[in-house]
Scaffold this motif. Structure first.
Motif, PDB file in Angstrom:
ATOM      1  N   GLU A 350      -5.344   7.644 -32.880  1.00 53.48           N
ATOM      2  CA  GLU A 350      -6.448   7.107 -33.683  1.00 53.48           C
ATOM      3  C   GLU A 350      -7.635   6.670 -32.829  1.00 53.48           C
ATOM      4  O   GLU A 350      -8.730   6.456 -33.347  1.00 53.48           O
ATOM      5  N   THR A 351      -7.431   6.561 -31.512  1.00 52.50           N
ATOM      6  CA  THR A 351      -8.523   6.148 -30.626  1.00 52.50           C
ATOM      7  C   THR A 351      -9.289   7.335 -30.042  1.00 52.50           C
ATOM      8  O   THR A 351     -10.315   7.146 -29.384  1.00 52.50           O
ATOM      9  N   LEU A 352      -8.792   8.554 -30.257  1.00 51.91           N
ATOM     10  CA  LEU A 352      -9.406   9.727 -29.639  1.00 51.91           C
ATOM     11  C   LEU A 352     -10.767  10.049 -30.258  1.00 51.91           C
ATOM     12  O   LEU A 352     -10.945   9.968 -31.472  1.00 51.91           O
ATOM     13  N   VAL A 353     -11.690  10.446 -29.396  1.00 57.12           N
ATOM     14  CA  VAL A 353     -13.036  10.826 -29.794  1.00 57.12           C
ATOM     15  C   VAL A 353     -13.328  12.198 -29.187  1.00 57.12           C
ATOM     16  O   VAL A 353     -13.045  12.420 -27.998  1.00 57.12           O
ATOM     17  N   PRO A 354     -13.876  13.141 -29.955  1.00 60.09           N
ATOM     18  CA  PRO A 354     -14.216  14.442 -29.371  1.00 60.09           C
ATOM     19  C   PRO A 354     -15.101  14.273 -28.141  1.00 60.09           C
ATOM     20  O   PRO A 354     -16.033  13.456 -28.143  1.00 60.09           O
ATOM     21  N   ALA A 355     -14.822  15.026 -27.084  1.00 59.80           N
ATOM     22  CA  ALA A 355     -15.536  14.820 -25.816  1.00 59.80           C
ATOM     23  C   ALA A 355     -15.691  16.144 -25.077  1.00 59.80           C
ATOM     24  O   ALA A 355     -15.113  16.346 -24.012  1.00 59.80           O
ATOM     25  N   GLN A 356     -16.490  17.041 -25.641  1.00 61.73           N
ATOM     26  CA  GLN A 356     -16.712  18.312 -24.962  1.00 61.73           C
ATOM     27  C   GLN A 356     -17.435  18.131 -23.634  1.00 61.73           C
ATOM     28  O   GLN A 356     -17.290  18.949 -22.723  1.00 61.73           O
ATOM     29  N   ASP A 357     -18.222  17.052 -23.511  1.00 61.29           N
ATOM     30  CA  ASP A 357     -18.926  16.816 -22.261  1.00 61.29           C
ATOM     31  C   ASP A 357     -17.989  16.365 -21.145  1.00 61.29           C
ATOM     32  O   ASP A 357     -18.387  16.289 -19.977  1.00 61.29           O
ATOM     33  N   PHE A 358     -16.732  16.065 -21.487  1.00 64.36           N
ATOM     34  CA  PHE A 358     -15.725  15.728 -20.476  1.00 64.36           C
ATOM     35  C   PHE A 358     -15.393  16.953 -19.630  1.00 64.36           C
ATOM     36  O   PHE A 358     -14.982  16.841 -18.482  1.00 64.36           O
ATOM     37  N   ALA A 373     -10.646  15.726 -25.987  1.00 61.94           N
ATOM     38  CA  ALA A 373     -10.893  14.454 -26.654  1.00 61.94           C
ATOM     39  C   ALA A 373     -10.454  13.344 -25.708  1.00 61.94           C
ATOM     40  O   ALA A 373      -9.460  13.492 -24.979  1.00 61.94           O
ATOM     41  N   VAL A 374     -11.203  12.249 -25.721  1.00 56.92           N
ATOM     42  CA  VAL A 374     -10.930  11.114 -24.837  1.00 56.92           C
ATOM     43  C   VAL A 374     -10.906   9.849 -25.682  1.00 56.92           C
ATOM     44  O   VAL A 374     -11.723   9.692 -26.598  1.00 56.92           O
ATOM     45  N   ALA A 375      -9.966   8.943 -25.392  1.00 64.03           N
ATOM     46  CA  ALA A 375      -9.929   7.671 -26.106  1.00 64.03           C
ATOM     47  C   ALA A 375     -11.202   6.892 -25.856  1.00 64.03           C
ATOM     48  O   ALA A 375     -11.792   6.959 -24.772  1.00 64.03           O
ATOM     49  N   ALA A 376     -11.631   6.150 -26.861  1.00 59.09           N
ATOM     50  CA  ALA A 376     -12.868   5.385 -26.747  1.00 59.09           C
ATOM     51  C   ALA A 376     -12.835   4.425 -25.563  1.00 59.09           C
ATOM     52  O   ALA A 376     -13.873   4.163 -24.941  1.00 59.09           O
ATOM     53  N   SER A 385      -6.260  24.179 -23.415  1.00 54.40           N
ATOM     54  CA  SER A 385      -6.669  25.479 -22.900  1.00 54.40           C
ATOM     55  C   SER A 385      -5.859  26.557 -23.611  1.00 54.40           C
ATOM     56  O   SER A 385      -4.709  26.814 -23.250  1.00 54.40           O
ATOM     57  N   PRO A 386      -6.423  27.207 -24.646  1.00 56.58           N
ATOM     58  CA  PRO A 386      -5.640  28.144 -25.465  1.00 56.58           C
ATOM     59  C   PRO A 386      -5.095  29.342 -24.699  1.00 56.58           C
ATOM     60  O   PRO A 386      -3.998  29.815 -25.000  1.00 56.58           O
ATOM     61  N   TYR A 387      -5.856  29.849 -23.737  1.00 58.28           N
ATOM     62  CA  TYR A 387      -5.429  31.031 -22.989  1.00 58.28           C
ATOM     63  C   TYR A 387      -4.953  30.688 -21.579  1.00 58.28           C
ATOM     64  O   TYR A 387      -4.789  31.572 -20.734  1.00 58.28           O
ATOM     65  N   GLY A 388      -4.755  29.413 -21.311  1.00 60.09           N
ATOM     66  CA  GLY A 388      -4.317  29.007 -19.982  1.00 60.09           C
ATOM     67  C   GLY A 388      -5.379  29.197 -18.918  1.00 60.09           C
ATOM     68  O   GLY A 388      -5.051  29.372 -17.736  1.00 60.09           O
ATOM     69  N   GLU A 389      -6.661  29.142 -19.313  1.00 60.09           N
ATOM     70  CA  GLU A 389      -7.750  29.281 -18.346  1.00 60.09           C
ATOM     71  C   GLU A 389      -7.983  27.958 -17.620  1.00 60.09           C
ATOM     72  O   GLU A 389      -7.806  26.875 -18.185  1.00 60.09           O
ATOM     73  N   LYS A 390      -8.395  28.042 -16.357  1.00 65.94           N
ATOM     74  CA  LYS A 390      -8.644  26.831 -15.581  1.00 65.94           C
ATOM     75  C   LYS A 390      -9.921  26.143 -16.053  1.00 65.94           C
ATOM     76  O   LYS A 390     -10.795  26.762 -16.669  1.00 65.94           O
ATOM     77  N   PHE A 391     -10.029  24.850 -15.749  1.00 64.81           N
ATOM     78  CA  PHE A 391     -11.190  24.064 -16.166  1.00 64.81           C
ATOM     79  C   PHE A 391     -11.371  22.903 -15.200  1.00 64.81           C
ATOM     80  O   PHE A 391     -10.474  22.580 -14.409  1.00 64.81           O
ATOM     81  N   THR A 392     -12.525  22.285 -15.280  1.00 64.45           N
ATOM     82  CA  THR A 392     -12.870  21.149 -14.419  1.00 64.45           C
ATOM     83  C   THR A 392     -13.315  19.988 -15.295  1.00 64.45           C
ATOM     84  O   THR A 392     -14.074  20.181 -16.254  1.00 64.45           O
ATOM     85  N   VAL A 393     -12.849  18.778 -14.961  1.00 67.36           N
ATOM     86  CA  VAL A 393     -13.221  17.577 -15.712  1.00 67.36           C
ATOM     87  C   VAL A 393     -13.633  16.476 -14.735  1.00 67.36           C
ATOM     88  O   VAL A 393     -13.367  16.555 -13.528  1.00 67.36           O
ATOM     89  N   ASP A 394     -14.272  15.447 -15.288  1.00 68.45           N
ATOM     90  CA  ASP A 394     -14.648  14.277 -14.495  1.00 68.45           C
ATOM     91  C   ASP A 394     -13.698  13.140 -14.837  1.00 68.45           C
ATOM     92  O   ASP A 394     -13.833  12.466 -15.856  1.00 68.45           O
ATOM     93  N   LYS A 395     -12.719  12.917 -13.979  1.00 71.18           N
ATOM     94  CA  LYS A 395     -11.671  11.939 -14.250  1.00 71.18           C
ATOM     95  C   LYS A 395     -12.140  10.494 -14.141  1.00 71.18           C
ATOM     96  O   LYS A 395     -11.398   9.573 -14.480  1.00 71.18           O
ATOM     97  N   SER A 396     -13.361  10.290 -13.717  1.00 72.53           N
ATOM     98  CA  SER A 396     -13.851   8.911 -13.634  1.00 72.53           C
ATOM     99  C   SER A 396     -13.957   8.267 -15.013  1.00 72.53           C
ATOM    100  O   SER A 396     -14.061   7.038 -15.119  1.00 72.53           O
ATOM    101  N   ARG A 397     -13.920   9.077 -16.068  1.00 67.56           N
ATOM    102  CA  ARG A 397     -13.979   8.530 -17.422  1.00 67.56           C
ATOM    103  C   ARG A 397     -12.639   7.961 -17.874  1.00 67.56           C
ATOM    104  O   ARG A 397     -12.553   7.310 -18.917  1.00 67.56           O
ATOM    105  N   ILE A 398     -11.582   8.219 -17.101  1.00 72.37           N
ATOM    106  CA  ILE A 398     -10.273   7.675 -17.441  1.00 72.37           C
ATOM    107  C   ILE A 398     -10.128   6.315 -16.785  1.00 72.37           C
ATOM    108  O   ILE A 398     -10.398   6.145 -15.588  1.00 72.37           O
ATOM    109  N   SER A 399      -9.717   5.322 -17.554  1.00 70.15           N
ATOM    110  CA  SER A 399      -9.620   3.956 -17.047  1.00 70.15           C
ATOM    111  C   SER A 399      -8.435   3.813 -16.093  1.00 70.15           C
ATOM    112  O   SER A 399      -7.547   4.666 -16.030  1.00 70.15           O
TER     113      SER A 399
END
Length: 454
Positions: A350-358, A373-376, A385-399
């Protein structure tokens, strides 16, 4: 967290009618559904439109028990059914209405509906009850039996009869209103339901697909949450776009896909050049579910082309059914929806928020599109990742100073890798396998969250 253990217990043991909360409400922020005591409710629906019309009680018991054991929470079924609902009786020879008159419901038919509703309640399930299929209120065609007045009275009859049962009202029935008369019928039926049940149950609208209830009723006082039908037109059809659309509306109301790609449905069956052997599979079902949820949906509905119509070999089928319903209940997509429910009920969804910019890098369109999606509060992030493709995120948004990184396999409901890194900042991830059908969900969460994952 103890929430997962609670829902796991429900999926294993039958809970009694005295222990299930019979009413739901919308959260204060307008983003998800919850029980009357405030506990978040994860809507995992199954499409069983012909349940009341075609199954006898033994068959209904088999179907409902299977769905409860798998972790479904809502069964979507229609009272006045789509497939010859006025011309063929139910399994016991009963018709729903006398002379097809909504002001004259027949008790024999509704006693059977009562039985199924009560069995669902015994198993801890809500019935997403459609009063009628859309063909009976639309002005196009020759099946119309409703007007503004009898729509109100029929709604009031149903509302009163099931006011104390675990019900979610779903208006519409695969049809969109195009005239003021049709709009008035829908409005009148909604008001009749509220009069009958005293406003005890939530109401939504099942549109024609691809379509959205919000195009017609978002600002209606009686519409508690939106429903979309992303439909069955193509593989890799991004139904997350529907959730994105509704999520951006004001006032905020929860939304979910009430009819996505059905497992075993011929892809794009309504096109002239469709291939009946090109069928939607379990991957399509998973992809639609995770895409929609991470785009902001409050739940999801699964469907199977053989089950919605409760097809058997001695019946004429609609849209090329190929497996009897009592075998189709064991198709892989339904198990995988159960894994999804167990996962979501073990996290603070219930805390998740869509976060494509993540997502800083990775596929942004097509079947391989990454969604996140990232918790508020930054305590948890989900990246699909539907096809198992690699991706990059900014983990600084995780507390937190330390995080858990977990690969969840949506096919088998298992974890492939678990890691507890000390690093923050930008990081790239490569799922364990790739290619169509090799979908993966990365879960990153704060060490302090103390999750008890399934």
């Amino acid at each position: 967290m103890k929430r997962f253990l609670y829902f796991l217990l429900i999926s294993i043991l039958f809970i009694s009618s005295t222990s299930i909360s019979k009413t739901l409400k919308v959260s204060e922020n307008g983003r998800y559904l919850q029980y009357s005591d405030g506990t978040p409710f994860f809507y995992l629906g199954d499409t069983a439109w012909e349940l009341f019309h075609r199954l006898n009680r033994k068959e209904a018991d088999l179907y409902l028990t299977d769905r409860a054991n798998k972790g479904f929470t809502v069964i979507q079924a229609v009272v006045l059914s789509q497939v010859n609902g006025m011309k063929e009786p139910n399994a016991y020879g009963d018709f729903p209405l006398k002379d097809q008159n909504p002001n004259q419901p027949l008790e024999g038919y509704f006693k059977h509906v009562d039985y199924i509703v009560n069995k669902a309640e015994e198993l801890g399930l809500f019935i997403g009850m459609l009063p009628t299929w859309g063909s009976y209120w639309t002005e196009s065609g020759d099946s119309k039996i409703f007007d503004k007045d009898n729509a109100y009275s029929f709604g009031q009859y149903l509302g009163k009869r099931y006011k104390d049962k675990p019900i979610i009202w779903i208006l519409g029935g695969d049809t969109n209103p195009h005239t003021q008369t049709e709009l008035d019928i829908i409005e009148s039926m909604a008001l009749g339901l509220q009069k009958g049940d005293g406003g005890a149950h939530l109401i939504t609208f099942h549109p024609r697909g691809p379509g959205l209830s919000s195009d017609y009723f978002h600002n209606a006082d009686w519409l508690d949450f939106n429903m979309v039908q992303s439909s069955h037109g193509a593989h890799d059809h991004d139904n997350g776009l529907f959730a994105e659309h509704d999520y951006a509306l004001t006032p905020p109301k929860p939304t979910l896909d009430g009819e996505p790609r059905y497992e075993t449905m011929p892809t794009g069956f309504y096109f002239k050049n469709m291939d009946p052997n090109d069928r939607i599979d379990d991957f399509d079902s998973r992809q639609a579910a995770y895409w929609s949820l991470l785009a902001g949906a409050c739940g999801h509905t699964y469907g199977n082309n053989n089950i919605w119509q409760m097809w058997t070999k001695d019946r004429e089928g609609a849209i090329f059914p190929n497996v009897p319903w009592n075998e189709a209940i064991h198709h892989p997509g339904s198990f995988q929806m159960g894994y999804l429910a167990k996962l979501y009920n073990s996290i603070p969804f219930e805390t998740l928020v869509p976060a494509q910019d993540f997502i800083l890098d990775g596929p942004t369109y097509g079947g391989a599109k990454i969604r996140a999606a990232v918790a508020a509060d930054g305590s948890i992030a989900l990246i699909y990742s539907p096809y198992g493709e690699k991706f990059t995120v900014d983990k600084s948004r995780i507390s937190g100073d330390r995080n858990h990184e977990v690969w969840w396999d949506p096919r088998y409901g298992t974890f492939a890798q678990v890691h507890r890194p000390d690093t923050k900042g930008i990081q790239s991830f490569t799922p364990p396998t790739n290619g169509r059908g090799n979908d993966w969900l990365l879960i990153i969460y704060d060490d302090a969250l103390k999750l008890e994952l399934p």
